[in-house]
Scaffold this motif. Structure first.
Motif, mmCIF file in Angstrom:
data_model
loop_
_atom_site.group_PDB
_atom_site.id
_atom_site.type_symbol
_atom_site.label_atom_id
_atom_site.label_comp_id
_atom_site.label_asym_id
_atom_site.label_seq_id
_atom_site.Cartn_x
_atom_site.Cartn_y
_atom_site.Cartn_z
ATOM 1 N N GLY A 418 0.822 -1.203 0.000
ATOM 2 C CA GLY A 418 0.000 0.000 0.000
ATOM 3 C C GLY A 418 0.854 1.250 0.000
ATOM 4 O O GLY A 418 2.079 1.190 0.075
ATOM 5 N N ALA A 419 0.171 2.392 -0.067
ATOM 6 C CA ALA A 419 0.847 3.679 -0.188
ATOM 7 C C ALA A 419 0.800 4.440 1.130
ATOM 8 O O ALA A 419 0.034 4.105 2.040
ATOM 9 C CB ALA A 419 0.190 4.510 -1.286
ATOM 10 N N ASP A 420 1.641 5.479 1.217
ATOM 11 C CA ASP A 420 1.545 6.406 2.338
ATOM 12 C C ASP A 420 0.135 6.972 2.409
ATOM 13 O O ASP A 420 -0.526 7.175 1.383
ATOM 14 C CB ASP A 420 2.537 7.554 2.160
ATOM 15 C CG ASP A 420 3.955 7.151 2.502
ATOM 16 O OD1 ASP A 420 4.139 6.362 3.436
ATOM 17 O OD2 ASP A 420 4.883 7.625 1.815
ATOM 18 N N ASP A 421 -0.311 7.200 3.619
ATOM 19 C CA ASP A 421 -1.666 7.690 3.838
ATOM 20 C C ASP A 421 -1.723 9.172 3.527
ATOM 21 O O ASP A 421 -1.672 10.032 4.405
ATOM 22 C CB ASP A 421 -2.086 7.421 5.287
ATOM 23 C CG ASP A 421 -3.542 7.778 5.527
ATOM 24 O OD1 ASP A 421 -4.277 7.937 4.537
ATOM 25 O OD2 ASP A 421 -3.939 7.895 6.700
ATOM 26 N N ASP A 422 -1.815 9.477 2.234
ATOM 27 C CA ASP A 422 -1.836 10.865 1.805
ATOM 28 C C ASP A 422 -2.577 10.945 0.488
ATOM 29 O O ASP A 422 -2.403 10.106 -0.391
ATOM 30 C CB ASP A 422 -0.410 11.396 1.633
ATOM 31 C CG ASP A 422 -0.372 12.903 1.449
ATOM 32 O OD1 ASP A 422 -0.767 13.366 0.369
ATOM 33 O OD2 ASP A 422 0.084 13.608 2.368
ATOM 34 N N ALA A 423 -3.391 11.966 0.347
ATOM 35 C CA ALA A 423 -4.190 12.110 -0.872
ATOM 36 C C ALA A 423 -3.340 12.483 -2.079
ATOM 37 O O ALA A 423 -3.847 12.508 -3.205
ATOM 38 C CB ALA A 423 -5.273 13.167 -0.653
ATOM 39 N N THR A 435 -1.027 1.243 -11.203
ATOM 40 C CA THR A 435 -0.555 2.513 -11.750
ATOM 41 C C THR A 435 -0.439 3.533 -10.628
ATOM 42 O O THR A 435 -1.375 3.718 -9.845
ATOM 43 C CB THR A 435 -1.502 3.033 -12.842
ATOM 44 O OG1 THR A 435 -1.546 2.080 -13.910
ATOM 45 C CG2 THR A 435 -1.022 4.371 -13.388
ATOM 46 N N LEU A 436 0.729 4.168 -10.550
ATOM 47 C CA LEU A 436 1.016 5.177 -9.541
ATOM 48 C C LEU A 436 1.176 6.532 -10.209
ATOM 49 O O LEU A 436 1.813 6.641 -11.264
ATOM 50 C CB LEU A 436 2.310 4.847 -8.790
ATOM 51 C CG LEU A 436 2.377 3.531 -8.014
ATOM 52 C CD1 LEU A 436 3.774 3.329 -7.457
ATOM 53 C CD2 LEU A 436 1.355 3.527 -6.894
ATOM 54 N N ARG A 437 0.621 7.536 -9.563
ATOM 55 C CA ARG A 437 0.813 8.911 -10.022
ATOM 56 C C ARG A 437 0.808 9.804 -8.789
ATOM 57 O O ARG A 437 -0.069 9.681 -7.929
ATOM 58 C CB ARG A 437 -0.289 9.332 -10.979
ATOM 59 C CG ARG A 437 -0.034 10.684 -11.670
ATOM 60 C CD ARG A 437 -1.286 11.165 -12.392
ATOM 61 N NE ARG A 437 -1.694 10.262 -13.443
ATOM 62 C CZ ARG A 437 -1.300 10.337 -14.708
ATOM 63 N NH1 ARG A 437 -0.457 11.285 -15.069
ATOM 64 N NH2 ARG A 437 -1.759 9.487 -15.605
ATOM 65 N N THR A 438 1.805 10.695 -8.699
ATOM 66 C CA THR A 438 1.865 11.581 -7.544
ATOM 67 C C THR A 438 2.543 12.887 -7.916
ATOM 68 O O THR A 438 3.376 12.927 -8.835
ATOM 69 C CB THR A 438 2.622 10.928 -6.376
ATOM 70 O OG1 THR A 438 2.645 11.830 -5.262
ATOM 71 C CG2 THR A 438 4.054 10.579 -6.757
ATOM 72 N N ASN A 439 2.184 13.932 -7.213
ATOM 73 C CA ASN A 439 2.846 15.227 -7.374
ATOM 74 C C ASN A 439 3.735 15.534 -6.184
ATOM 75 O O ASN A 439 4.152 16.671 -6.002
ATOM 76 C CB ASN A 439 1.804 16.339 -7.545
ATOM 77 C CG ASN A 439 0.880 16.461 -6.345
ATOM 78 O OD1 ASN A 439 0.986 15.711 -5.375
ATOM 79 N ND2 ASN A 439 -0.051 17.413 -6.397
#
Length: 779
Positions: A418-423, A435-439
């Protein structure tokens, strides 16, 4: 500086050799400002402004600056030189300042080169008669008041600038030799005790000359310089004021993604007289077919005026068309009817129909447009490679499949992913792919190994294989558990090592990383993390596994040194207060609290505020350093380092941070300790830290005790900072992070210290708690 000695110098007075020793054979270059960001000149000695300028930027051949007032200055130091005995007659440099301006040059000399250089004598020369163009100044030692000793020269200082808030520049500072290469020989000049002040750019006139250097407005050298500091290559303000969706600087290109047609970018020019020299502005543009925007040039009626008058031309009016290819475009000043080119104030781009990419922007000489070309020579240090031990164990006989993304909550080993708990991170599953996408480069996605504290030694000779598509602009980390394999204890994870995905990509679809390149304890591996994303482009992963070998013919790249990522002290029974910069108004109280507690600490300081003499931080830190406290690095402008677009942008942060520390604490002041802003870590920022410092083992210092001042200090429950401190202390944390940004945190600092002492642990600096052999001994 005390300006009690003045020598008024006219424009037409010439100077020649006066019979000093002729031991030298050529002029001695003191500074061409190519090393400005390192805080040293060409002689390897400190230079700088001690934060006295409003802005200051080193360019090839010169330094451009805007004085705050007449007290602003910059200096050049050097090893004590017997200049006269060596045959040097004086000092030469190129000056450009406002028409009618004046300034002072101070020569610092001692009785002889064998005495304490700190007890120097100051002598001054007053220079006036500037015409607003570049002029060469030659100052014989006899031009300085109070009879300086040219056989014990230790420094030069420029100050007393007549026009605060205006742009000046000084270039190519040299000692002038009286030998055969002296520019004064054989020219028919006469001997005088005065200075030579000659114009190298012709004054006045409506027709620009046929040949002269470009005047660079911006070469997009640094993401931080543009978006964090907000200034251009001229040292003037430049910004989009947050109107763009994104502003990315990479490889001397500026990528603009406008939110709408109200988005804009401006770059100020000071009060530039372009009539005599420059015919227009040129820069490269890449934009989609049919794209359009507007270009505005602004001018003022009098220098210093806040009222800017403008003339605007659209790309259609300029005859520009785009088709997706990058081309050079020019803005002839003559195309802007009514423009007063004698007082140019800014260039302003607006009304974008879509995204554009811009190349370096410069004023070109004469009436024929030409392009400014960024010099090919790179000053970036080479990466440091690191030897990896070839595992003695045989390669694994079969692959260990970790994740094929059949489930949204667990991997093929039945463990959590899972991912860090952040929107800020979007994770999408489907068809056995993720698929991952983040700014946000601070966010990570994890997949755990069996048991959460796995012994992976049987796979030591294997390769981590990641099947992917899309962007490879991220890091891959192998995480290491703490010695107790207990996630309730701090630190958890204990550490990890990160490799750069793009370096290990065999193809656009597969990444193969030798497990031996991850410098972690394989007896207690936690899992794999995908982190440090530095693009918003998507990455799709279809498999993560460990395989016995890579494809035939594949040879992995060299392992690059990436330092030591630490979260805790290694010395038994130790505790370190590692304090990041905060609000300067609290600095004195923090320092007093530490002095009263009688403990050594480490200060991680941001370079830019350190150079601002007005805030008092430099003086406070110098005092603490003198008392035995450690001063360490925390970047130059406090960005998320791994989120910067390229190595050059990361290097710029490190080089300027090191330069700031050296300017304040001396040339020899250096630190192999770096705390990444926001704790953001990734392979590139680690590799470039090692390269810039020239040290394969720098420390990247995070923390295992967080008072969470960023969360609680300014809210309704500031006491929760104390609860956070006690919680991490009870879990075994021994390396602190805190800031002095808020009154509540500063008030709690004595209690933090009392509680840390109550554990029975010995409080010390970070380098001491890491048992660094270069650290000062414990007392």
């Amino acid at each position: 500086m005390l300006l009690d000695g003045r020598l008024v110098v006219g424009l037409a007075v010439l100077w020649a050799a006066t019979g000093a020793h002729a031991a030298c054979s050529s002029n001695l270059l003191i500074d061409d400002f190519t090393r400005w960001t390192s805080g040293t000149n060409n002689l390897g000695w400190a230079n700088g402004d001690d934060g006295s300028m409003s802005s200051m930027a080193g360019l090839p051949g010169r330094v451009v600056f805007v004085p705050k007032d007449s007290n602003s200055y910059f200096y050049e130091s050097m090893e004590c030189r017997q200049a006269a005995s060596e045959g040097y007659m004086g000092v030469q440099f190129v000056i450009e300042g406002p028409a009618g301006g004046y300034f002072v040059v101070e020569a610092q000399t001692t009785e002889s080169c064998g005495v304490d250089r700190s007890t120097y004598k100051s002598s001054w020369a007053f220079i006036e008669g500037l015409n607003g163009h570049r002029q060469t100044v030659v100052l014989p030692f006899s031009a300085f008041s109070d009879n300086p000793n040219p056989d014990a020269l230790v420094g030069l200082v420029w100050g007393g600038f007549s026009h605060g808030g205006a742009q000046w520049s000084v270039g190519n500072v040299t000692l002038v030799c009286s030998g055969p290469s002296s520019p004064t020989q054989g020219t028919g000049t006469t001997t005088t005790r005065s200075a030579t002040l000659t114009t190298t750019t012709p004054p006045g006139g409506a027709n620009p000359p046929a040949s002269c250097p470009h005047l660079l407005i911006d070469d997009w050298a640094s993401q931080s310089r543009l978006t964090f500091l907000g200034y251009n290559a001229l040292g003037q303000a430049s910004s989009d004021d947050g109107t763009m969706a994104s502003v990315v600087v990479s490889n001397h290109r500026l990528q603009l993604a406008p939110r709408n047609t109200n988005s804009y970018l401006y770059s100020k020019l000071g009060c530039l007289d372009a009539r005599a020299t420059y015919g227009g502005v040129s820069f490269r543009v890449r934009a989609a077919r049919g794209a359009a925007f507007s270009v505005t040039l602004g001018y003022v009626s009098t220098c210093g005026s806040a009222t800017v008058q403008t003339v605007t031309r659209t790309t259609a009016q300029l005859g520009w068309t785009f088709d997706g290819a990058e081309r050079v475009y020019s803005l002839p000043l003559s195309a802007f009817a009514g423009l007063d080119a004698s007082k140019l104030a800014m260039i302003y781009l607006s009304g974008f129909s879509g995204g554009v990419t811009l190349g370096p922007m410069a004023l070109y000489c004469g009436s024929t447009p030409s392009e400014y070309v960024v010099p090919a020579v790179s000053t970036s240090p080479a990466s440091i490679t690191q030897t990896t031990n070839t595992p003695s164990a045989p390669a694994p006989t079969q692959a260990l499949v970790i994740d094929t993304f059949a489930s949204t909550t667990s991997n093929d080993l039945g463990e959590w992913h899972g991912a860090d708990d952040d929107a800020g991170m979007t994770v999408t599953f489907g068809n056995n792919a993720m698929t991952l996408r983040t700014n946000n480069s601070d966010l990570s996605w994890y997949t755990k190994l069996r048991g959460g504290c796995a012994d992976m030694r049987s796979y030591a000779a294997g390769y981590l294989h990641i099947a992917f598509s899309g962007s490879s602009k991220f890091s891959v980390a192998l995480q290491q558990h703490n010695a107790r394999c207990d996630e309730r204890l701090q630190p958890y994870p204990e550490t990890w090592d990160s490799l750069e995905a793009a370096r290990y990509a065999v193809s656009p679809t597969d990444i193969y990383m030798p497990l031996s390149h991850f410098r972690v304890n394989l007896t207690r591996a936690i899992g794999v993390a995908l982190k440090g994303f530095y693009t918003t482009d998507a990455t799709t992963i279809t498999k993560i596994e460990i395989v016995p070998s890579p494809p035939a013919g594949y040879r992995p790249p060299a392992k690059l040194a990436s330092g030591r990522l630490v979260f805790a002290c290694s010395r038994p029974n130790s505790f370190a207060f590692a304090i990041d910069d905060g609000d300067p108004k609290y600095a004195a109280r923090v320092m007093d609290t530490i002095r009263q507690a009688g403990i050594p600490v480490t200060f991680f300081t941001v370079g830019l505020p350190l150079l601002d003499a007005a805030n008092g931080l430099a003086a406070a830190y110098r005092d603490m350093a003198a008392r035995g406290h450690q001063i360490a690095l925390h970047s130059y402008t406090h960005p998320k380092m791994e989120g910067l677009p390229d190595d050059a942008a990361i290097d710029w942060e490190y080089a300027n941070a090191v330069g700031a520390v050296r300017q304040v604490f001396g040339v020899q002041a250096a630190s192999r300790y770096f705390r990444p802003p926001f704790g953001t870590e990734g392979a590139r920022m680690r590799q470039r830290l090692a390269a810039v410092l020239g040290d394969p083992e720098p420390y990247i210092v995070n923390w295992s005790v967080d008072v969470e001042d960023w969360l609680w200090a300014d809210g309704s429950t500031p006491g929760k900072q104390l609860e956070a401190f006690q919680r991490d202390l009870a879990r075994g944390g021994n390396l602190l992070v805190m800031h002095y940004l808020h009154e509540s945190t500063v008030q709690l600092l004595p209690e933090f210290i009392r509680l840390a002492k109550a554990t029975g642990k010995r409080l010390m600096r970070v380098d001491q708690c890491m048992e660094d052999p270069r650290a000062p001994p414990l007392t």
